[in-house]
Design a protein around this motif. Sequence first.
Motif, short mmCIF file in Angstrom:
data_model
loop_
_atom_site.label_atom_id
_atom_site.label_comp_id
_atom_site.label_asym_id
_atom_site.label_seq_id
_atom_site.Cartn_x
_atom_site.Cartn_y
_atom_site.Cartn_z
N TYR A 104 19.47 -4.56 3.02
CA TYR A 104 19.84 -4.39 1.62
C TYR A 104 21.18 -3.67 1.49
O TYR A 104 22.02 -4.03 0.67
N PHE A 105 21.38 -2.64 2.31
CA PHE A 105 22.60 -1.84 2.23
C PHE A 105 23.64 -2.25 3.28
O PHE A 105 24.59 -1.52 3.54
N ASP A 106 23.44 -3.42 3.90
CA ASP A 106 24.40 -3.97 4.87
C ASP A 106 24.69 -3.01 6.02
O ASP A 106 25.81 -2.93 6.53
N ILE A 107 23.66 -2.30 6.47
CA ILE A 107 23.80 -1.42 7.63
C ILE A 107 23.81 -2.27 8.90
O ILE A 107 24.44 -1.90 9.89
N VAL A 108 23.12 -3.41 8.85
CA VAL A 108 23.10 -4.35 9.98
C VAL A 108 23.57 -5.71 9.50
O VAL A 108 23.43 -6.05 8.33
N ASP A 109 24.11 -6.48 10.41
CA ASP A 109 24.53 -7.85 10.10
C ASP A 109 23.38 -8.79 10.46
O ASP A 109 23.35 -9.36 11.55
N ALA A 110 22.42 -8.86 9.55
CA ALA A 110 21.24 -9.70 9.76
C ALA A 110 20.78 -10.22 8.41
O ALA A 110 20.99 -9.57 7.38
N ASP A 111 20.16 -11.38 8.41
CA ASP A 111 19.59 -11.95 7.19
C ASP A 111 18.24 -11.31 6.87
O ASP A 111 17.88 -11.13 5.71
N VAL A 112 17.49 -11.01 7.91
CA VAL A 112 16.16 -10.40 7.82
C VAL A 112 16.05 -9.47 9.02
O VAL A 112 16.54 -9.81 10.10
N ALA A 113 15.42 -8.32 8.85
CA ALA A 113 15.24 -7.40 9.98
C ALA A 113 13.96 -6.60 9.82
O ALA A 113 13.47 -6.41 8.70
N MET A 114 13.45 -6.14 10.92
CA MET A 114 12.32 -5.23 10.96
C MET A 114 12.73 -4.02 11.79
O MET A 114 13.53 -4.14 12.72
N GLY A 115 12.18 -2.87 11.44
CA GLY A 115 12.45 -1.66 12.21
C GLY A 115 11.27 -1.31 13.08
O GLY A 115 10.12 -1.58 12.72
N LEU A 116 11.56 -0.72 14.21
CA LEU A 116 10.52 -0.27 15.14
C LEU A 116 10.89 1.15 15.55
O LEU A 116 11.63 1.35 16.52
N PRO A 117 10.42 2.17 14.79
CA PRO A 117 10.69 3.54 15.20
C PRO A 117 9.89 3.87 16.45
O PRO A 117 8.79 3.35 16.65
N LEU A 118 10.47 4.71 17.29
CA LEU A 118 9.89 5.04 18.60
C LEU A 118 9.71 6.55 18.71
O LEU A 118 10.58 7.32 18.30
N SER A 119 8.59 6.95 19.29
CA SER A 119 8.30 8.37 19.40
C SER A 119 7.64 8.68 20.73
O SER A 119 6.75 7.96 21.17
N VAL A 120 8.10 9.76 21.35
CA VAL A 120 7.49 10.27 22.59
C VAL A 120 7.10 11.73 22.30
O VAL A 120 7.86 12.65 22.55
N LYS A 121 5.94 11.88 21.69
CA LYS A 121 5.44 13.20 21.33
C LYS A 121 3.97 13.30 21.76
O LYS A 121 3.37 12.31 22.17
N GLY A 122 3.40 14.47 21.63
CA GLY A 122 2.01 14.68 22.03
C GLY A 122 1.01 13.99 21.13
O GLY A 122 -0.14 13.78 21.52
N LYS A 123 1.41 13.62 19.92
CA LYS A 123 0.55 12.90 18.99
C LYS A 123 1.36 11.79 18.34
O LYS A 123 2.53 11.98 18.03
N ASN A 124 0.73 10.66 18.13
CA ASN A 124 1.40 9.53 17.50
C ASN A 124 1.71 9.87 16.05
O ASN A 124 0.80 10.02 15.23
N ILE A 125 3.00 9.99 15.72
CA ILE A 125 3.41 10.36 14.36
C ILE A 125 3.24 9.23 13.36
O ILE A 125 3.36 9.44 12.16
N PHE A 126 2.99 8.02 13.85
CA PHE A 126 2.84 6.86 12.98
C PHE A 126 1.39 6.59 12.62
O PHE A 126 1.06 5.60 11.99
N PHE A 127 0.49 7.49 13.03
CA PHE A 127 -0.94 7.35 12.81
C PHE A 127 -1.37 8.47 11.87
O PHE A 127 -0.77 9.54 11.86
N ASP A 128 -2.40 8.25 11.09
CA ASP A 128 -2.89 9.25 10.14
C ASP A 128 -1.81 9.63 9.13
O ASP A 128 -1.66 10.79 8.76
N ARG A 129 -1.07 8.65 8.69
CA ARG A 129 -0.02 8.89 7.68
C ARG A 129 -0.69 8.96 6.31
O ARG A 129 -1.67 8.29 6.06
#
Length: 182
Positions: A153-178
């Motif tokens: 939307y904000f033209d941060i990437v040169d793509a027609d469609v994109a998905m993000g995949l945030p990555l975390s190496v912590k003691g607990k999954n930060i993407f769970f129990d949101r």
Amino acid sequence: MKMNPETEIIESLAKIILVAARTAPKGKGIDDIVTFIPDDSEKAELTNKMEELSEIKGLKFLIRDAKNVRDADAIVLIGLKSSGASGLDCGACGFGTCKEMLETRKVKKEFTGPHCMIKYMDLGIAVGCAAAKAKDLCVDNRVLYTAGAAACYFDIVDADVAMGLPLSVKGKNIFFDRPSTR
């Protein structure tokens, strides 16, 4: 002796994860996948833009997802920069022929389209392969439409469609129990 050295390898792991996206099968062998690893300042800009898009669209879950991206050790963006159509005239795009779809004026909202459905499937397979590779490497992750939407939307990437995949190496999954948002 280094304490917690695993936190120093996230960029290398992100590149390995993107190898899985790059080598994922592509329809008719045509690779229209684009990949990105934002640096820390670009990641901060992305999270700010996700919050801005939340206000524009009235979607509160973008704020929750922006926090996830902000707290992540890294994020990869996997997108589609379409070079055409498969030539199958399958109709999955909603048009009778590939030629009709290609001649249609593209609409840009979060994403630009329409595009060939085979290309969209290629993107989905690439994102799935990346998420699977992250899992194989024991890197916590979550596929976020919101990160890709803001990046496009904000033209941060040169793509027609994109998905993000945030990555975390912590003691607990930060993407769970949101917290849930509506």
